[in-house]
Design an enzyme around this catalytic site. Structure first.
Site, PDB file in Angstrom:
ATOM      1  N   ASP A 446     -40.692  29.618 -45.834  1.00 51.20           N
ATOM      2  CA  ASP A 446     -40.933  28.986 -44.542  1.00 51.20           C
ATOM      3  C   ASP A 446     -42.350  28.426 -44.475  1.00 51.20           C
ATOM      4  O   ASP A 446     -43.223  28.803 -45.261  1.00 51.20           O
ATOM      5  CB  ASP A 446     -40.720  30.011 -43.420  1.00 51.20           C
ATOM      6  CG  ASP A 446     -40.212  29.386 -42.128  1.00 51.20           C
ATOM      7  OD1 ASP A 446     -40.346  28.152 -41.959  1.00 51.20           O
ATOM      8  OD2 ASP A 446     -39.676  30.126 -41.288  1.00 51.20           O
ATOM      9  N   ASP A 509     -33.831  24.809 -36.720  1.00 46.05           N
ATOM     10  CA  ASP A 509     -33.742  26.083 -36.002  1.00 46.05           C
ATOM     11  C   ASP A 509     -32.718  26.004 -34.868  1.00 46.05           C
ATOM     12  O   ASP A 509     -32.325  27.036 -34.324  1.00 46.05           O
ATOM     13  CB  ASP A 509     -35.106  26.457 -35.421  1.00 46.05           C
ATOM     14  CG  ASP A 509     -36.047  27.034 -36.469  1.00 46.05           C
ATOM     15  OD1 ASP A 509     -35.573  27.364 -37.578  1.00 46.05           O
ATOM     16  OD2 ASP A 509     -37.251  27.159 -36.191  1.00 46.05           O
TER      17      ASP A 509
END
EC number: 3.2.1.22
Length: 688
Positions: A446, A509
């Site tokens: 990430d 997301d």
């Protein structure tokens, strides 16, 4: 031959199965573009007419369609390259030196007329996919530093005006929102200036002449670069449209040292007269053939939504048991397993296992997961560090910063200066130790904030991502079985630069199943389905607050590489049963979805149906979604694509086993009718 040369006219021809790209060396020694379009075999038919200036304000240099325009002289147009020589000269004058041919690659050699500075234009052919990969390399053969102030990888000439330009816009939670706008006079710019990632635009261009899915001329190119890019589209005063793309010149300066070379990121480009569908197939096939790791992507379960930072060994084992029960093949522990990581403000950079959460380390959990026959994965964010971490206390100089300024935090984080050798070594060694100590199959990498206070080296924006590429490449050499997922606070790192170095893209997301239909549709224009991670998550969705039936959520996520992110500890018996059935169905059709050809099917209904199709050899899968019924509850006739017209296909719809020819299914189609809100269906077709 794919690469041809007319020595008489000094004209080069690059031929794929269906296209030709032609340019030549004119009387002034300029590399002049001639043609890009449908295939023309006879190179001798092309010529380079003499160009005359329009007036003293429109010199020959300004109107010449140069393959690679440089800064200098009477050029006021967009240039691909601008350099500063050590004596203060700030313009280039190139001459044609010659060419090289290496298998399917043509290299045009150029050099400055005064300085020991070479420019090499590279063209690599992918004949079956009708694609050309273009890039430029520079060589400083002098004894002095040459400053590169701007470098775009290529320029493209399209012989039309009033084209349609397509890209995506968006922000966190709303990435991949496709838009189209008409090109007119003036310049259009898409770019990223954030260093790490961008949710705003993507590094590609699509220009079409009123094309549809299956008809019309489309010119396109995808830049192989993560991070700071820019793309410029300009309709000129001379009847054509120009496109350039490459490293963003915003706050950029590369100091090319003596005897050193620099290679710019490449652009995968192509032309088709068969619409967006052919464009997508060509790019997808290129990626599957040349970039992506072979093999099917596993069905994963990720524990983030179930536990967030409250990770502990016992509960992860409980989750893993249920994940195995419903059919997951890979169990991934997300954020919170390391350091003092109980919130976003702590722990990042301290990559040791939290003994309170995992008293005996990760091994007991991994052993349990492996005993169930699942792979194991874990989340990391190696480029960032929390100010409250021990790593930062020990190495305050490892972050991007200015000594006289307060360094900005974002999400409670600083960005590590990975271009420092000691920082690069730390990240590599940390990940190598993790992968060597534990039996890990999957890394979710990430990156949750952009770069700021980037320091005095203006090439840092480009160097940063090159270091990330290098670390992952080296790790995969030592740990070849490990899959890497590129995540950047959602879908910020989706590009052809990272594709192939990383194996999966985290698309957004935003996991709302209805929103994902649009996100995934936009993604599909350029990027391969196999690399698109799509999750089933809980409702109401944390972003949209929508409640969507679990079947619709699964069907939406089954359009890519399936993942489950729900809190399965709260699943009812019915949820478990349906999940198991749908995951089992996905596994049966997964080869078609991940490795087949993808089709966006248009809707002829007043109702807002969304239809998508996949074809691999003698099988096809059709996804149909109806988010909301409108008054009248109309159905839809779906005409399939890509079938074998003379073969008979068997399929089940509404409990009936039907048989129809491919010809009938493509020309007449099938009549379908979904009912209510958030209804969906999957139909699997097989040749008898």
């Amino acid at each position: 031959m794919a690469i041809c040369l007319s020595k008489k006219n000094r004209i080069f021809g690059l031929h794929t199965n269906n296209t030709s790209y032609v340019f030549g060396v004119d009387g002034l020694g300029l590399i002049r573009h001639i043609y890009w379009g449908e295939k023309i075999n006879d190179l001798d038919e092309f010529s380079l007419p003499v160009l005359c200036e329009v007036s003293t304000n429109d010199s020959v240099y300004e109107i010449t369609p140069e393959e690679f325009p440089v800064y200098g002289g009477l050029r006021y147009k967009e240039h691909c390259l601008k350099v500063n020589f050590s004596d203060g000269t700030r313009e280039l004058i190139y001459k044609y030196i010659g060419y090289e041919i290496k298998e399917e690659e043509l290299i045009i050699n150029l050099a400055d007329t005064h300085y020991s500075f070479q420019i090499n234009l590279h063209y690599k052919l992918y004949e079956e996919e009708d694609l050309i990969e273009r890039w430029v390399s520079l060589k400083n053969s002098s004894e002095d530093i040459i400053e590169v102030e701007k470098i775009h990888s290529a320029q493209f000439h399209i012989p039309y005006e009033n084209l349609n330009f397509s890209n995506v816009h968006g922000h966190w939670g709303a990435e991949q929102q496709r838009f189209t706008q008409r090109v007119s006079y003036g310049k259009m710019l898409v770019e990223n200036r954030r260093g790490i990632s961008t949710h705003n635009h993507n590094p590609y261009f699509i220009l079409d002449k009123d094309a549809t899915e299956t008809n019309g001329e489309v010119f396109f190119g995808a830049l192989r670069l993560s991070g700071n890019f820019s793309g410029v589209v300009e309709q000129t005063q001379y009847g054509e449209t120009l496109v350039q793309m490459g490293i963003n010149s915003h706050d950029f300066m590369l100091k090319l040292k003596p005897k050193k070379e620099f290679t710019a990121p490449s652009i995968i480009s192509g032309y088709t007269n068969k619409g967006f569908e052919a464009m997508s197939h060509n790019l997808h096939n290129f990626a599957k053939k040349n970039l992506l790791r072979p093999g099917l992507r596993p069905v994963l379960y990720n524990s983030w939504e179930a536990t967030e930072f409250k990770v502990n060994c016992e509960e992860q084992i409980r989750l893993a048991k249920i994940a195995k029960k419903i059919g997951a093949e890979l169990f991934v522990v997300d954020d919170g397993w390391f350091g003092e990581r109980n919130s976003i403000d702590k722990g990042l950079g301290d990559w040791y296992v939290d003994k309170d959460k995992f008293p005996k380390g990760l091994k007991p959990l991994i052993d349990e997961v492996k005993a169930m026959g699942m792979m194991f994965g874990i989340w990391v964010e190696p480029e960032m560090v929390n100010p409250l971490s021990q790593l930062y206390k020990d190495h305050v100089d490892w972050i991007y910063h200015f000594d006289t300024r307060e360094t900005d935090t974002s999400r409670g984080q600083y960005v590590l200066n990975v271009t420092k050798p000691e920082v690069k070594e730390f990240i590599y060694n940390m990940l190598d130790s993790l992968l060597s100590t534990y039996d890990i199959d999957y890394i979710k990498w990430d990156a949750n904030r952009p770069i700021a206070q980037s320091g005095t080296d203006k090439a840092i924006w480009y160097k940063h991502i090159e270091v990330i590429y290098d670390i992952v490449k080296e790790l995969k050499k030592k740990h070849p079985k490990v899959l890497f997922e590129a995540c950047a606070s959602g879908g910020g790192r989706i590009d052809y630069g990272i594709l192939g170095i990383f194996d999966d893209f985290w698309t957004s997301d935003n996991t709302d199943a209805y929103d994902r239909l649009k996100i995934q549709d936009s993604y599909s224009y350029i990027y391969p389905i196999k690399a698109m991670r799509a999750w089933v998550t809980d409702c109401p969705n944390f972003l949209s607050r929508r409640n969507i039936p679990i079947k619709f959520r699964y069907h939406s996520a089954m359009m890519g590489s399936l993942g489950i992110g729900c809190n399965i500890l709260k699943f009812s018996k019915e949820d478990i049963k349906l999940s198991k059935e749908l995951i089992e169905e996905y596994k049966k059709i997964r080869p078609i979805i991940q490795e087949g050809d993808f089709y966006r099917i248009s809707s002829n209904s007043e109702n807002n149906y969304h239809c998508f199709q996949y074809v691999k050899q003698e099988e096809a899968v059709l996804f149909v979604f109806l988010p909301q019924s409108k008054l009248g509850h109309r159905g839809i006739r779906v005409r399939l694509r890509g079938l074998q017209k003379d073969k008979v296909y068997s399929f089940n719809y509404n409990g009936q086993q039907l048989k129809m020819t491919g010809n009938y299914l493509m020309k007449y189609g099938i009549d379908l009718r979904l009912v209510g809100d958030y209804d969906s269906a999957i139909i699997h077709f097989s040749v008898l």
